[in-house]
Design a protein around this motif. Structure first.
Motif, PDB file in Angstrom:
ATOM      1  N   ASP A 131      13.943  13.186  -9.613  1.00 27.52           N
ATOM      2  CA  ASP A 131      13.699  13.571 -10.959  1.00 27.52           C
ATOM      3  C   ASP A 131      12.248  13.303 -11.102  1.00 27.52           C
ATOM      4  O   ASP A 131      11.771  12.348 -10.834  1.00 27.52           O
ATOM      5  CB  ASP A 131      14.319  12.462 -11.696  1.00 27.52           C
ATOM      6  N   PRO A 132      11.197  14.371 -11.521  1.00 28.08           N
ATOM      7  CA  PRO A 132       9.920  14.543 -11.479  1.00 28.08           C
ATOM      8  C   PRO A 132       9.584  13.525 -12.514  1.00 28.08           C
ATOM      9  O   PRO A 132       8.294  12.982 -12.552  1.00 28.08           O
ATOM     10  CB  PRO A 132       9.503  15.780 -11.795  1.00 28.08           C
ATOM     11  N   ASP A 133      10.457  12.958 -13.629  1.00 32.24           N
ATOM     12  CA  ASP A 133       9.799  12.258 -14.669  1.00 32.24           C
ATOM     13  C   ASP A 133      10.102  10.585 -14.267  1.00 32.24           C
ATOM     14  O   ASP A 133       9.584   9.886 -15.213  1.00 32.24           O
ATOM     15  CB  ASP A 133      10.472  12.517 -15.921  1.00 32.24           C
ATOM     16  N   THR A 134      10.520  10.217 -13.058  1.00 31.42           N
ATOM     17  CA  THR A 134      10.852   8.867 -12.933  1.00 31.42           C
ATOM     18  C   THR A 134       9.721   8.193 -12.260  1.00 31.42           C
ATOM     19  O   THR A 134       8.849   8.994 -11.403  1.00 31.42           O
ATOM     20  CB  THR A 134      12.011   8.854 -11.714  1.00 31.42           C
ATOM     21  N   GLU A 135       9.374   6.975 -12.472  1.00 31.14           N
ATOM     22  CA  GLU A 135       8.542   6.421 -11.828  1.00 31.14           C
ATOM     23  C   GLU A 135       8.529   5.994 -10.587  1.00 31.14           C
ATOM     24  O   GLU A 135       9.767   5.886  -9.992  1.00 31.14           O
ATOM     25  CB  GLU A 135       8.061   5.035 -12.533  1.00 31.14           C
ATOM     26  N   ALA A 136       7.569   5.907  -9.636  1.00 31.86           N
ATOM     27  CA  ALA A 136       7.707   5.796  -8.416  1.00 31.86           C
ATOM     28  C   ALA A 136       8.222   4.106  -8.221  1.00 31.86           C
ATOM     29  O   ALA A 136       7.824   3.224  -8.840  1.00 31.86           O
ATOM     30  CB  ALA A 136       6.354   5.763  -7.553  1.00 31.86           C
ATOM     31  N   GLY A 140       0.724  -1.248  -0.080  1.00 30.40           N
ATOM     32  CA  GLY A 140      -0.011  -0.010  -0.043  1.00 30.40           C
ATOM     33  C   GLY A 140       0.791   1.362  -0.029  1.00 30.40           C
ATOM     34  O   GLY A 140       0.241   2.474   0.038  1.00 30.40           O
ATOM     35  N   HIS A 141       2.059   1.040  -0.222  1.00 34.97           N
ATOM     36  CA  HIS A 141       2.820   2.390  -0.215  1.00 34.97           C
ATOM     37  C   HIS A 141       3.749   2.282  -1.471  1.00 34.97           C
ATOM     38  O   HIS A 141       3.873   1.266  -2.322  1.00 34.97           O
ATOM     39  CB  HIS A 141       3.968   2.216   0.935  1.00 34.97           C
ATOM     40  N   ALA A 142       4.506   3.483  -1.757  1.00 33.74           N
ATOM     41  CA  ALA A 142       5.346   3.502  -2.851  1.00 33.74           C
ATOM     42  C   ALA A 142       6.404   4.621  -2.644  1.00 33.74           C
ATOM     43  O   ALA A 142       6.338   5.160  -1.570  1.00 33.74           O
ATOM     44  CB  ALA A 142       4.421   4.143  -4.301  1.00 33.74           C
ATOM     45  N   GLY A 143       7.562   4.406  -3.245  1.00 32.33           N
ATOM     46  CA  GLY A 143       8.711   5.400  -2.980  1.00 32.33           C
ATOM     47  C   GLY A 143       9.060   6.273  -4.131  1.00 32.33           C
ATOM     48  O   GLY A 143       8.822   5.954  -5.286  1.00 32.33           O
ATOM     49  N   VAL A 165      -0.463   7.953  -7.989  1.00 30.96           N
ATOM     50  CA  VAL A 165       0.807   7.302  -8.094  1.00 30.96           C
ATOM     51  C   VAL A 165       1.602   7.457  -9.294  1.00 30.96           C
ATOM     52  O   VAL A 165       3.025   7.513  -9.203  1.00 30.96           O
ATOM     53  CB  VAL A 165       0.573   5.771  -8.103  1.00 30.96           C
ATOM     54  N   SER A 166       1.286   7.799 -10.466  1.00 35.28           N
ATOM     55  CA  SER A 166       1.668   7.981 -11.616  1.00 35.28           C
ATOM     56  C   SER A 166       2.776   9.456 -11.550  1.00 35.28           C
ATOM     57  O   SER A 166       3.284   9.361 -12.453  1.00 35.28           O
ATOM     58  CB  SER A 166       0.759   7.837 -13.073  1.00 35.28           C
ATOM     59  N   ASN A 167       2.147  10.080 -10.697  1.00 31.87           N
ATOM     60  CA  ASN A 167       3.012  11.472 -10.538  1.00 31.87           C
ATOM     61  C   ASN A 167       3.479  11.665  -9.233  1.00 31.87           C
ATOM     62  O   ASN A 167       3.535  12.731  -8.841  1.00 31.87           O
ATOM     63  CB  ASN A 167       1.892  12.639 -11.020  1.00 31.87           C
ATOM     64  N   LEU A 168       3.856  10.566  -8.536  1.00 32.16           N
ATOM     65  CA  LEU A 168       4.365  10.597  -7.198  1.00 32.16           C
ATOM     66  C   LEU A 168       5.772  11.405  -6.947  1.00 32.16           C
ATOM     67  O   LEU A 168       5.696  12.399  -6.044  1.00 32.16           O
ATOM     68  CB  LEU A 168       4.643   9.469  -6.635  1.00 32.16           C
ATOM     69  N   ALA A 169       6.504  11.405  -8.090  1.00 32.46           N
ATOM     70  CA  ALA A 169       7.751  12.113  -8.073  1.00 32.46           C
ATOM     71  C   ALA A 169       7.496  13.799  -8.159  1.00 32.46           C
ATOM     72  O   ALA A 169       8.092  14.420  -7.290  1.00 32.46           O
ATOM     73  CB  ALA A 169       8.675  11.541  -8.924  1.00 32.46           C
ATOM     74  N   LYS A 170       6.424  13.893  -8.853  1.00 27.50           N
ATOM     75  CA  LYS A 170       6.329  15.404  -9.026  1.00 27.50           C
ATOM     76  C   LYS A 170       5.412  15.984  -7.928  1.00 27.50           C
ATOM     77  O   LYS A 170       5.649  17.084  -7.471  1.00 27.50           O
ATOM     78  CB  LYS A 170       5.418  15.498 -10.424  1.00 27.50           C
ATOM     79  N   LEU A 171       4.721  15.274  -7.395  1.00 22.81           N
ATOM     80  CA  LEU A 171       3.893  15.371  -6.039  1.00 22.81           C
ATOM     81  C   LEU A 171       4.965  15.985  -4.890  1.00 22.81           C
ATOM     82  O   LEU A 171       4.833  17.027  -4.305  1.00 22.81           O
ATOM     83  CB  LEU A 171       2.864  14.383  -5.557  1.00 22.81           C
ATOM     84  N   HIS A 172       5.927  15.008  -4.783  1.00 27.48           N
ATOM     85  CA  HIS A 172       7.131  15.287  -3.660  1.00 27.48           C
ATOM     86  C   HIS A 172       7.647  16.394  -4.046  1.00 27.48           C
ATOM     87  O   HIS A 172       8.136  17.150  -3.366  1.00 27.48           O
ATOM     88  CB  HIS A 172       8.013  13.829  -3.648  1.00 27.48           C
TER      89      HIS A 172
END
Length: 270
Positions: free
Chosen positions: A45-50, A32-35, A100-107
């Protein structure tokens, strides 16, 4: 034999270092988590997958920021103004999760405190905008579902472009000032009593109409029957009745043609 420990010592150090490197390189992410991967030499890198659940291998000098990506709930109690300026308290539950698909951008853009930075302000702004269109009576009774849906849609427009997935907003309670609430309840009660009275009137009118129709039907039937009973028919019926009485053992005397219109007179009937 004395030289063996000196020779083995570098190997032991190398094994320890290798073990530490491997241990630092293995990152386990809970269900239930992602990194989000944070690189020492470049940040996020905002374009990388979680990174997904389970074991992930990363360079030991990098870091992983973990996010819960399951649906979450946050209670929200808001104070807003109705269309006529009265203070209304809304008690709501907000169901959401990060995209989840934009988790890096969110962070990178919002950080781990995205709930307080983005979602809660958006909900409060939408609630003030929507509730300001309605009266306290509408909020209390007929329009609650519509208001709930409008707050959800307006909030979703704000947050969906900021990498937050809004699933639902549920209005649990609407609290009005006591005097306004009592006035609304009295009005609703009076309306209910009025509807009940109107129903009784309609029912009574239908019953009266039914009685009138039945009476008219009986009157029409009697009128038709009276019109059809001529003197000739009455005489025939009298003769028929006389014949049946003559056959009866209780009949003593029958006088034919002695009554009005020539109908028989029966005497001595016991």
């Amino acid at each position: 034999m004395e030289k063996l420990p000196k020779i083995a010592f570098p190997f032991i150090i190398a094994i320890v270092i290798l073990f530490v490197i491997v241990a630092k390189s293995v990152v386990t992410i809970d269900s239930g988590h992602a990194g989000v991967l944070y690189k020492l030499n470049g940040g996020v890198d905002p374009d990388t997958e979680a990174l997904g659940e389970g074991i992930n291998f990363v360079a030991p000098w990098n870091n992983v920021i973990e996010y819960e990506v399951r649906q979450q709930e946050v209670p929200e109690r808001m104070s807003v103004l109705s269309s006529n300026g009265l203070d209304i308290k809304l008690d709501a539950s907000v169901l959401y999760q990060p995209d989840v698909s934009n988790l890096a951008k969110l962070h990178k853009e919002k950080g781990r405190n995205y709930l307080s930075r983005v979602l809660q302000p958006a909900i409060r702004s939408a609630a003030r905008s929507v509730v300001g269109r309605y009266t306290p009576e509408q909020l209390y009774s007929s329009k609650r579902d519509a208001i709930q849906e409008e707050i959800f849609l307006e909030t979703k427009k704000i947050v969906e472009s900021q990498y937050i997935q809004l699933n639902s907003i549920l209005i649990r309670d609407v609290t009005l000032p006591p005097t306004i609430k009592d006035a609304i309840e009295r009005k609703l009660k009076q309306e209910q009593e009025s509807l009940e009275y109107e129903f009784r009137l309609v029912t009574a009118a239908k019953e009266a109409e039914k009685v009138i129709i039945e009476a008219k039907g009986k009157a029409d039937a009697n009128k038709i029957l009276s019109a059809s009973l001529t003197d000739k028919i009455l005489q025939d019926k009298g003769i028929e009745a006389t014949t049946k009485l003559a056959e009866s053992s209780n009949t003593k005397v029958i006088v034919i043609g002695s009554g009005d219109s020539g109908l028989p007179i029966i005497l001595g009937n016991q």
